[in-house]
Motif scaffolding. Structure first.
Motif, PDB file in Angstrom:
ATOM      1  N   ASN A 162       0.808  -1.215   0.000  1.00 49.30           N
ATOM      2  CA  ASN A 162       0.000   0.000   0.000  1.00 49.30           C
ATOM      3  C   ASN A 162       0.846   1.271   0.000  1.00 49.30           C
ATOM      4  O   ASN A 162       0.308   2.371   0.103  1.00 49.30           O
ATOM      5  CB  ASN A 162      -0.944   0.009   1.204  1.00 49.30           C
ATOM      6  CG  ASN A 162      -2.051  -1.012   1.067  1.00 49.30           C
ATOM      7  OD1 ASN A 162      -2.404  -1.398  -0.046  1.00 49.30           O
ATOM      8  ND2 ASN A 162      -2.596  -1.469   2.187  1.00 49.30           N
ATOM      9  N   VAL A 163       2.160   1.117  -0.038  1.00 50.32           N
ATOM     10  CA  VAL A 163       3.055   2.278  -0.142  1.00 50.32           C
ATOM     11  C   VAL A 163       3.643   2.266  -1.544  1.00 50.32           C
ATOM     12  O   VAL A 163       4.493   1.436  -1.862  1.00 50.32           O
ATOM     13  CB  VAL A 163       4.164   2.235   0.933  1.00 50.32           C
ATOM     14  CG1 VAL A 163       5.044   3.473   0.817  1.00 50.32           C
ATOM     15  CG2 VAL A 163       3.548   2.148   2.322  1.00 50.32           C
ATOM     16  N   ILE A 164       3.163   3.174  -2.367  1.00 51.08           N
ATOM     17  CA  ILE A 164       3.508   3.169  -3.793  1.00 51.08           C
ATOM     18  C   ILE A 164       4.444   4.336  -4.116  1.00 51.08           C
ATOM     19  O   ILE A 164       4.273   5.443  -3.604  1.00 51.08           O
ATOM     20  CB  ILE A 164       2.220   3.255  -4.637  1.00 51.08           C
ATOM     21  CG1 ILE A 164       1.430   1.943  -4.482  1.00 51.08           C
ATOM     22  CG2 ILE A 164       2.514   3.533  -6.101  1.00 51.08           C
ATOM     23  CD1 ILE A 164       0.061   1.957  -5.124  1.00 51.08           C
ATOM     24  N   ALA A 184      13.163   6.121  -2.161  1.00 51.23           N
ATOM     25  CA  ALA A 184      13.285   6.768  -0.846  1.00 51.23           C
ATOM     26  C   ALA A 184      13.679   5.744   0.209  1.00 51.23           C
ATOM     27  O   ALA A 184      14.572   5.987   1.035  1.00 51.23           O
ATOM     28  CB  ALA A 184      11.961   7.444  -0.469  1.00 51.23           C
ATOM     29  N   LYS A 185      13.030   4.602   0.175  1.00 47.99           N
ATOM     30  CA  LYS A 185      13.345   3.557   1.151  1.00 47.99           C
ATOM     31  C   LYS A 185      14.803   3.111   1.014  1.00 47.99           C
ATOM     32  O   LYS A 185      15.534   3.008   2.010  1.00 47.99           O
ATOM     33  CB  LYS A 185      12.403   2.362   0.936  1.00 47.99           C
ATOM     34  CG  LYS A 185      12.693   1.178   1.853  1.00 47.99           C
ATOM     35  CD  LYS A 185      11.771   0.008   1.551  1.00 47.99           C
ATOM     36  CE  LYS A 185      12.168  -1.208   2.366  1.00 47.99           C
ATOM     37  NZ  LYS A 185      11.347  -2.399   2.052  1.00 47.99           N
ATOM     38  N   GLY A 236       6.631  15.019  -3.234  1.00 45.35           N
ATOM     39  CA  GLY A 236       5.319  14.476  -3.563  1.00 45.35           C
ATOM     40  C   GLY A 236       5.437  13.338  -4.564  1.00 45.35           C
ATOM     41  O   GLY A 236       6.426  13.218  -5.287  1.00 45.35           O
ATOM     42  N   LEU A 237       4.402  12.493  -4.598  1.00 49.23           N
ATOM     43  CA  LEU A 237       4.382  11.388  -5.552  1.00 49.23           C
ATOM     44  C   LEU A 237       4.119  11.902  -6.964  1.00 49.23           C
ATOM     45  O   LEU A 237       3.471  12.936  -7.148  1.00 49.23           O
ATOM     46  CB  LEU A 237       3.280  10.386  -5.189  1.00 49.23           C
ATOM     47  CG  LEU A 237       3.461   9.532  -3.929  1.00 49.23           C
ATOM     48  CD1 LEU A 237       2.261   8.603  -3.768  1.00 49.23           C
ATOM     49  CD2 LEU A 237       4.744   8.719  -3.994  1.00 49.23           C
ATOM     50  N   SER A 238       4.595  11.173  -7.931  1.00 53.70           N
ATOM     51  CA  SER A 238       4.284  11.495  -9.325  1.00 53.70           C
ATOM     52  C   SER A 238       2.799  11.253  -9.585  1.00 53.70           C
ATOM     53  O   SER A 238       2.137  10.514  -8.852  1.00 53.70           O
ATOM     54  CB  SER A 238       5.122  10.614 -10.266  1.00 53.70           C
ATOM     55  OG  SER A 238       4.696   9.259 -10.167  1.00 53.70           O
ATOM     56  N   CYS A 279       0.454   8.389  -7.936  1.00 54.28           N
ATOM     57  CA  CYS A 279      -0.774   8.793  -7.233  1.00 54.28           C
ATOM     58  C   CYS A 279      -1.987   8.066  -7.805  1.00 54.28           C
ATOM     59  O   CYS A 279      -2.863   7.603  -7.061  1.00 54.28           O
ATOM     60  CB  CYS A 279      -0.986  10.307  -7.344  1.00 54.28           C
ATOM     61  SG  CYS A 279      -0.021  11.274  -6.170  1.00 54.28           S
ATOM     62  N   LEU A 280      -2.016   7.954  -9.121  1.00 55.88           N
ATOM     63  CA  LEU A 280      -3.153   7.284  -9.763  1.00 55.88           C
ATOM     64  C   LEU A 280      -3.150   5.795  -9.408  1.00 55.88           C
ATOM     65  O   LEU A 280      -4.209   5.202  -9.167  1.00 55.88           O
ATOM     66  CB  LEU A 280      -3.107   7.479 -11.272  1.00 55.88           C
ATOM     67  CG  LEU A 280      -4.327   6.957 -12.049  1.00 55.88           C
ATOM     68  CD1 LEU A 280      -5.606   7.633 -11.561  1.00 55.88           C
ATOM     69  CD2 LEU A 280      -4.149   7.181 -13.547  1.00 55.88           C
ATOM     70  N   SER A 281      -1.976   5.188  -9.366  1.00 56.93           N
ATOM     71  CA  SER A 281      -1.885   3.776  -8.984  1.00 56.93           C
ATOM     72  C   SER A 281      -2.419   3.562  -7.568  1.00 56.93           C
ATOM     73  O   SER A 281      -3.152   2.599  -7.294  1.00 56.93           O
ATOM     74  CB  SER A 281      -0.434   3.286  -9.056  1.00 56.93           C
ATOM     75  OG  SER A 281       0.046   3.340 -10.374  1.00 56.93           O
TER      76      SER A 281
END
Length: 870
Positions: free
Chosen positions: A167-169, A174-175, A350-352, A356-358
């Motif tokens: 659930n972390v997309i 970063a990780k 921020g996410l791309s 975000c859509l995924s």
């Protein structure tokens, strides 16, 4: 808040529809007034849903709603007082009062005067409601809008505290980069302990990425000790030391019995209650000793402190770890990163749009469902663009739209005018506000109530449901098999499914614990600002506030309370003088909730009896209180009484049987026996906890058949207890049983009963620290169809598991810890087809046999944890 008025209107109608109506109309001849009042309130309720939609653009309507709320609140208080009198009548009947006395609803030296007074109150309320209702026609409000109900079928199960990597997309890089910073020896550093700040705006997922890193196998193997603490607004060094030590206890307990290091640290820290009672010097000593010679990882989550001196005070205590120890700091504030950081700051972006859509698709659709609705996917893409790369905004709106396939609902979210409101950079409140606006009205009330708790507060389901129950904001059950507690749990699950609650996990006592994201907490505060207030010396409390959290003491605080009159909630967050408590009791007659857990006094004031409306009273942790006044027994409406941790409480008052509405009772006492004379009538109890009663030898003597509604029983740290004196046959509603650290208890005293054809409802059983337990009691077979979770810890004389264990056909989790006498599993374990998790720790012979000869018995179990092969 129209939903407040709407909620009160619902409560008033419920009261009018209850036994109160018949009692009042016959006793006072006010049938006509009651009928008119009911009719008028129904007419008002019908337009309140439309009023909420329009009040933002009509200031006059907003004022009218405020006046309406006040008069409905007065109506509720008057009717609730009558309900109290009905309970009083029931108590008198149970006491065997004369029929003449019982037949009169009020006992008074002048019953005629009381009768006249009550009739006058009803007539006055009816007139005031009529006046305010007459003004509603000015606003052209639509009638007949229907409140949205919970769709129970679509509600998701509770999750647990860890972050599911699926659930972390979009955070793989970063990780990887943060793990590199953690495992890098950094030979250029002159420090044993490096501090790595992770910085980003609210809602970006700083905590989520920190959790991913914290739980990564490479990181777990790299550090000997890991600890996690929420710092939040209150950077109090003593509080943080306690939280660090408690976190260490939690991690040590997860690995209990693994090696000598873990055991020595466990001995150093003992338990969380022990930590709470340590002084500052002793806390600092134990923290230094904990970190000495250990390479540790500490996460300080959500830091706001910009006072460098406070950080240096804590930092000095953390520098004693082995070389390579690391501290992760998550923060929104560049200044914090500058003050604390010694390693390069990691800026989380921020996410791309693609990521975000995924994430949106994963949470808004059932798996593969998005392919069936290409038009919804297109609208969803537009919604995601408005979220500006912030995962929390994406999660919240996706959760809102989950399982909905009506294009109109999706477009209403995309095109909502709330997006056009002026907002600061990175502000996601519009997205959160949209999710709030879509809640049913009863959930809006429940959500707003959470604002009285501080940021990063750890809620438990039972506690929050008890608060909601105290204020009467849970809808009545639809069927007789459903309890108010079930309704409250459904509400919490729904708020979780909408991402308004998060970080959910189940603790060792089977309590679900969860939090609100601090931005979600900000939303609750913004919604409830006219109803809820935090009181400090410098605060300014509005006159209409009903719910107070008092953070400081002093005359400045007392002065602010003098202008208030309709307070329903008081939560004391700090030690207060007895004078303030007495002033609150005398002034605030309509209190439903009184939380005194942060106060210490030897005796509760006798004046407590005046709080006829009180539903929730918490005195937990008061270690000097010696007695409760007999007057507390006049609180016939009380539903929750929490006396846990009151170690000097000599006994419960004799008349406690008169608290006939009691559903939740937690007790610590010096008494030797809780008998029918000491406790009395417990017919209404759903939850009972008996803990840290050093002298207690027996429970429930003379109370056969009294606990037929009891659903949860906790008996904890009662070293002298020899018998529960329970007839298990009568506990047909019991679902959760926890018995811990009772060294004289064997559970065999109930074995003499005729337990054939016994039908029980037990779902969860925890047995821990019972050295006299040699075999599991036969009566457990009465739960063969219901028992789902069985945990047996630290029972060193448990010789064998029973041959009937494989008959527990609903069992999905079995945990056995520190039971060294056990050497084998019973035959037929293959019949436990529901078993999904088996853990065996500290049982070397049993683990070895499960690994070798008995492996076929458990081959069907998906998750198995055994002692390491020595």
């Amino acid at each position: 808040m129209a939903e407040i008025g709407y909620g009160i209107a619902v409560k008033v109608l419920e009261l009018l529809g209850s036994v109160i109506y018949e009692e009042l109309s016959s006793a006072w001849g006010v049938r006509s007034d009651l009928t008119k009042l009911e009719r008028t309130v129904k007419a008002i309720k019908a337009v309140l849903l439309d009023a909420e939609e329009k009040q933002a653009s009509d200031h006059r309507l907003s004022i009218w709603l405020g006046e309406l709320k006040d008069v409905l609140q007065d109506a509720e208080n008057v009717l609730d007082e009558f309900q109290y009198r009905i309970l009083q009548k029931e108590v008198m009947k149970r006491q065997g009062s004369t029929s003449k006395k019982v037949s009169n609803l009020f006992s008074s030296s002048n019953p005629l005067a009381v009768r006249f007074e009550m009739a006058h109150k009803i007539k006055n309320i009816r007139k005031r409601v009529d006046e305010i209702a007459a003004e509603k026609d000015k606003f052209n409000l639509a009638q007949g809008l229907v409140d949205r109900k919970l769709n129970v079928q679509e509600m998701r199960d509770m999750t647990h505290s860890f972050v599911d990597p699926r659930n972390v997309i979009g955070r793989e890089d970063a990780k990887k980069n943060i793990i590199h910073l953690l495992t890098d020896l950094n030979e250029n550093s002159s420090r044993n302990v490096d501090v790595i700040p992770i910085i980003g705006i609210g809602g970006l997922g700083k905590t989520a990425i920190a959790k991913l890193v914290y739980s990564d196998e490479q990181v777990v193997g790299h550090f000997q000790l890991r600890m996690w603490v929420c710092a939040s607004d209150d950077f109090n060094v003593t509080r943080l030391i306690k939280q660090i030590l408690k976190s260490a206890i939690h991690k040590i307990d997860e690995n209990f019995g693994v090696d000598g290091l873990q055991n020595s640290l466990r001995e150093l820290l003992r338990d969380k209650k022990f930590i709470d009672n340590l002084g500052v010097d002793e806390l600092q000593f134990r923290l230094r000793k904990l970190l000495k010679d250990n390479k540790f990882l500490l996460v300080l989550d959500d830091v706001w402190n910009e006072d460098r001196n406070k950080w240096m005070e804590l930092e000095d205590l953390l520098l004693g770890g082995c070389n390579g120890s690391k501290i992760i700091v998550t923060t929104r504030n560049n200044s914090v990163a500058t003050i604390m950081g010694t390693a390069p700051t990691y800026h989380l972006d921020g996410l791309s749009q693609e990521d975000c859509l995924s994430l949106f698709v994963k949470l808004a659709f059932k798996e593969g469902e998005e392919k069936q609705y290409p038009s919804l996917l297109e609208i969803g893409n537009d919604i995601v663009k408005k979220c500006k790369g912030v995962p929390l905004a994406v999660r919240t709106l996706a959760s809102l739209l989950y399982s909905k396939v009506d294009e109109w609902e999706w477009r209403s979210v995309r095109d909502n005018e709330i997006w056009h409101l002026k907002q600061n950079e990175g502000d996601i409140l519009p997205a959160l506000r949209l999710s709030y606006n879509q809640l049913p009205f009863h959930l809006k009330q429940c959500f707003a109530y959470c604002s009285i708790f501080p940021k990063d507060y750890e809620f438990t389901i039972s506690q929050l449901v008890q608060f909601w129950m105290a204020h009467g904001i849970l809808q009545s059950p639809d069927n007789e098999n459903q309890e108010l507690e079930d309704i409250g749990e459904l509400y919490i699950k729904e708020l979780m499914s909408r991402s308004l609650f998060q970080d959910v996990y189940e603790d060792v006592m089977f309590f679900y614990i969860f939090k609100m994201h601090d931005l979600v907490h900000d939303l609750a505060l913004s919604i409830a600002k006219s109803e809820y207030s935090i009181v400090t010396k410098k605060s300014s409390v509005a006159a209409g506030v009903c719910h107070l959290s008092i953070l400081e003491n002093g005359q400045e605080v007392t002065t602010q309370l003098e202008k208030l009159s309709k307070v329903q909630t008081i939560v004391l967050q700090t030690e207060q003088p007895m004078s303030l408590l007495e002033a609150c009791i005398s002034r605030f007659k309509y209190l439903r909730v009184l939380d005194l857990s942060k106060s210490s006094f030897e005796v509760l004031p006798n004046s407590i009896e005046s709080l006829k409306h009180l539903r929730y009273l918490k005195l937990s942790g008061n270690c000097i209180i010696k007695q409760l006044p007999n007057s507390i027994c006049k609180l016939h409406s009380l539903q929750t009484l929490l006396l846990g941790g009151c170690g000097n409480l000599e006994r419960l008052p004799k008349g406690i049987r008169d608290i006939i509405s009691l559903r939740v009772l937690a007790v610590t006492t010096k008494h030797t026996c809780l008998s029918e004379k000491a406790v009395g009538c417990l017919d209404s109890l759903r939850f009972l906890s008996i803990s840290y009663c050093e002298n207690l030898k027996c429970l429930f003597e003379g109370m056969e058949g009294r606990l037929t509604y009891l659903r949860t029983l906790v008996v904890d740290h009662c070293p002298s207890l020899t018998t529960l004196s329970l007839s298990i046959r009568h506990l047909t509603a019991l679902e959760t049983l926890t018995i811990m650290d009772c060294k004289e208890l064997s559970l065999m005293e109930m074995e003499g009963e005729d337990n054939q054809d016994l039908k029980l409802s037990l779902q969860k059983l925890m047995i821990k620290g019972l050295p006299k337990l040699e075999v599991l009691p036969q009566w457990l077979q009465g739960s063969a169809n219901t028992l789902q979770l069985l945990m047996i810890f630290e029972c060193e004389n448990l010789k064998a598991l029973p041959e009937w264990l494989p008959r527990l056909k609903s069992l999905h989790t079995l945990g056995i810890n520190e039971c060294p006498e056990l050497s084998s599993l019973p035959e037929g374990m293959e019949a436990l087809t529901a078993l999904r998790e088996l853990g065996i720790i500290g049982c070397p012979d049993l683990s070895r046999k499960c690994r070798e000869e008995d492996s076929h018995k458990i081959a069907h179990v998906p998750e198995i944890y055994l002692d390491k092969d020595s």
